[in-house]
Design an enzyme around this catalytic site. Structure first.
Site, mmCIF file in Angstrom:
data_model
loop_
_atom_site.group_PDB
_atom_site.id
_atom_site.type_symbol
_atom_site.label_atom_id
_atom_site.label_comp_id
_atom_site.label_asym_id
_atom_site.label_seq_id
_atom_site.Cartn_x
_atom_site.Cartn_y
_atom_site.Cartn_z
ATOM 1 N N GLU A 44 23.907 25.040 36.446
ATOM 2 C CA GLU A 44 23.442 24.104 37.555
ATOM 3 C C GLU A 44 21.865 23.764 37.505
ATOM 4 O O GLU A 44 21.546 22.658 37.684
ATOM 5 C CB GLU A 44 23.720 24.639 39.082
ATOM 6 C CG GLU A 44 25.166 25.026 39.351
ATOM 7 C CD GLU A 44 25.891 26.021 39.024
ATOM 8 O OE1 GLU A 44 25.250 26.710 38.225
ATOM 9 O OE2 GLU A 44 27.143 26.200 38.922
ATOM 10 N N HIS B 257 32.018 29.293 49.219
ATOM 11 C CA HIS B 257 32.442 27.983 49.179
ATOM 12 C C HIS B 257 32.510 27.412 50.468
ATOM 13 O O HIS B 257 33.368 26.496 50.692
ATOM 14 C CB HIS B 257 33.984 28.088 48.514
ATOM 15 C CG HIS B 257 33.993 28.615 47.204
ATOM 16 N ND1 HIS B 257 34.099 29.973 47.121
ATOM 17 C CD2 HIS B 257 34.320 27.979 45.935
ATOM 18 C CE1 HIS B 257 34.237 30.198 45.628
ATOM 19 N NE2 HIS B 257 34.523 28.964 45.023
#
Lengths: 342, 328
Positions: free
Chosen positions: B60, B129
């Site tokens: 990322e 999540h």
């Protein structure tokens, strides 16, 4: 010590036929950077400025690399020790003194950043921060942009060997490898990350040994030899421009002064070691080479010193006389205007 | 005018911007052939090819950093972080690099990139999540933080974000990706960044929200109107930074009561800023304590349905908070 490459006092010009004017320009720029740096130490010791982070000892790799580039066209994403690199790209001692004094008109950040966080769009020098290695994946992005646009521009990114421990370094070179990006990543391995020696930084002998894990070329040069540095850089740039991807170029060098004006290097390394390395000073070495070949004489050397000193005196005086920026300059827009174009 | 889902609005915005401007490219994990794990980039790889829809390494930090570099190099990258929960390795590149580029270079450079990330709970995603991460970024000067709550706005705001010369974090309410559906014109339009919108007129109190919570607030407002005749004004913030303070304050001056609904943890969440702003700027108009309805101060969001429902605001909880505030 694993820095055997710089044991030699010679300049390695094998196979190179460099123009005398280029060699003299290399020398002049190295001296200009060195004297500017030395003057900045004096200003600090006089209590006139708050901080200096020095590039002394690194002039050969930086000037050699910069002069091999298409200056003003290739991108240079540099790190704080790159004063000589900047000067070789066209940044002036006056601009640098404005930065160390934090005066109005400072060209890299409007005196908002500490000195040595470079930026000069006119010279292709990319705005830099202080957290180390952040520039490596950004350099991959710059190179990706050039590749997508079909330009033959190369992105050159610099860091020290300490920065190679950061995740940014690995992620950036991984991108460069996967996409065969036109990047030259120069690691100026001066053996110390402030006080931490290289053997506590990494368990491989050379930074360049890591190149194969990214699928890019690795190279090592004597970073105290400006000619060898120029040659290694030229090869890496040519490789990038041929579309053959990135190079991790390790320049073996040494920092004969403390990390910064706030550091005391006597706490972590011996004076003998420092003295030994001073004998391999890149400017002394190059001067001997030029004298030996008749490319410079004592008179010319003195003339260069005088010319450089005059420039630095004038630059320092002007910067000292400049006003501080108005406090409201702190409110410079954090957002770019809608019509901003890169 | 065709109806489409919020995620279709996102996709159409990217498609149109890529067609309009060849500097625009997408990168992120699985965005290529797979079309994104949520399918936000579905079909774009086939249409624009591997040079413009680039599957990134699973890293990322570099997805954002490469975006920053490409933006400095004159491109207009759209970087996808697969879930907002995974944005933190890139935190330094966002708040220390992208955000400061313009200021720190005295205006020489800018970093026009968009970072898209699905955020929020309610999908059984557990602790990694489901997170709402907007407050971390709204705090940093130099970043624009945008959260759409309709398909119309998703398309218009994202197109505006791509055209903006600054780094924009575009957080998409993933629970609303397919649940939220509204009319979206096929033609080119933008919704300006930095403008909140009064989405329901009312005189009794104001409810401020964004993203999935705005969708729920509208439902709750209809419930209390139907059942108790309470008329709640609803403000969709849409852009959290820079905040449209004028619209926020104006509505409060009209109603004198404020409820702020957000699904992040309550403590130092985005609602705290709205509350402080109203207390600072409109104290004389205050008819009741400013209320916040938010997640409890535990990691969001626990996995089991029972705990997830406990964590998340929903229309019933919002309606109850509206009733309580209206009665004050």
């Amino acid at each position: 010590m694993a820095q055997n490459l710089t044991r030699s006092h010679q300049i390695d010009d094998a196979g190179l036929d460099l123009d005398a004017a280029l060699l003299r320009e290399m020398y002049r720029l190295m001296v200009l950077a060195r004297r500017t740096d030395e003057r900045t130490w004096v200003l600090h010791r006089q209590g006139k400025i708050a901080f200096h982070i020095s590039g002394i000892g690194h002039e050969a790799i930086q000037v050699g690399a910069a002069l091999a580039m298409h200056r003003g066209y290739d991108y240079a994403h540099l790190y704080y020790r790159d004063l000589a690199f900047n000067i070789a790209l066209g940044y002036t001692p006056y601009e640098f003194f404005l930065a160390v004094y934090g005066k109005q008109g400072e060209t890299t950040s409007g005196a908002r950043q500490m000195p040595s966080n470079w930026s000069a769009r006119r010279l292709g020098i990319v705005t830099a921060s202080s957290p180390v290695a952040t520039q490596v994946p950004q350099a991959a992005g710059l190179a990706l942009a050039s590749k997508l646009k079909g330009e033959d521009r190369v992105t050159v990114v610099c860091l020290g060997e300490g920065s190679t421990s950061e995740g940014d370094f690995f992620e950036g070179l991984n991108w460069a490898g996967v996409h065969q990006l036109p990047v030259v990543c120069i690691v100026q391995n001066n053996i110390y990350a402030i006080s931490v020696p290289v053997h506590l930084q990494m368990a491989v002998p050379n930074v360049a040994d890591r190149a194969p894990m990214f699928g890019i070329a690795g190279a090592i040069c004597d970073g105290n030899d400006v000619v060898a540095s120029y040659r290694a850089m030229s090869e890496a740039l040519d490789r990038a421009r041929r579309g053959e991807g990135a190079t991790l170029l390790e320049a073996k060098t040494y920092r004969p002064v403390p990390h910064s004006s706030d550091d005391d290097d006597r706490t972590y390394r011996s004076r003998d070691e420092v003295e030994e390395w001073k004998q391999r000073d890149p400017i002394k070495r190059f001067q001997a080479y030029l004298l030996e070949r008749g490319l410079l004489d004592d008179e010319q050397i003195d003339a260069i010193e005088q010319e450089v000193r005059a420039e630095i005196d004038e630059a320092q005086a002007r910067a000292e006389a400049a006003p501080y920026p108005p406090a409201e300059d702190a409110l410079f827009p954090v957002f770019a205007p809608p019509d901003f174009e890169q | 005018m065709p109806e489409m889902t919020l995620i279709e609005g996102v996709r159409q915005a990217m498609d149109e911007e890529m067609a309009r401007d060849e500097r625009v490219f997408i990168t992120g994990e699985d965005v290529g052939q797979r079309g994104g794990v949520f399918r936000a980039t579905l079909g774009l790889f086939e249409k624009y090819g591997p040079d413009r829809v680039i599957d990134s390494p699973l890293a990322e930090l570099s997805i954002v950093a490469v975006g920053v570099g490409a933006a400095l190099g004159g491109m207009r990258p759209i970087c996808e972080i697969q879930f907002a929960d995974y944005i933190f390795p890139a935190f330094n590149q966002i708040v220390n690099e992208a955000a400061l580029v313009h200021y720190r270079s005295g205006g020489e450079w800018a970093a026009p990139l968009v970072i898209r990330a699905p955020y929020g709970g309610g999908i059984g995603g557990g602790l990694y999540h489901s997170q709402s991460v907007e407050a971390y970024f709204a705090h940093a000067p130099g970043l624009k933080v945008v959260i759409p709550s309709t398909a119309y706005d998703a398309k218009g705001l994202l197109k505006a974000a791509v055209r903006d010369p600054n780094p924009v974090l575009f957080f998409e309410p993933k629970k609303g990706y397919r649940l939220i559906k509204d009319a979206v014109p096929d033609e080119d339009y933008t919704v300006p960044l930095g403008e909140a919108k009064v989405t329901r007129e009312g005189g009794d109190l104001t409810v401020y929200a964004y993203g999935m919570m705005h969708y729920y607030v509208l439902q709750a407002a209809e419930m209390v109107a139907r059942q108790e005749g309470i008329q709640a004004e609803v403000v969709d913030l849409r852009t959290l930074a820079p905040l449209d303070t004028a619209t926020v304050i104006e509505s409060f001056k009209k109603t004198g009561k404020a409820l702020i609904v957000y699904e992040d943890n309550r403590f130092l969440g985005y609602g705290a800023e709205i509350a402080a702003l109203l207390a600072d700027e409109a104290f004389e108009y205050m008819d009741a304590p400013i209320r916040r309805l938010a997640g409890p101060d535990i990691p969001g969001v626990p996995f089991a349905h029972s705990m997830q429902d406990f964590f998340m605001p929903n229309p019933d909880k919002i309606a109850a908070a509206i009733r309580e505030l209206a009665e004050y």
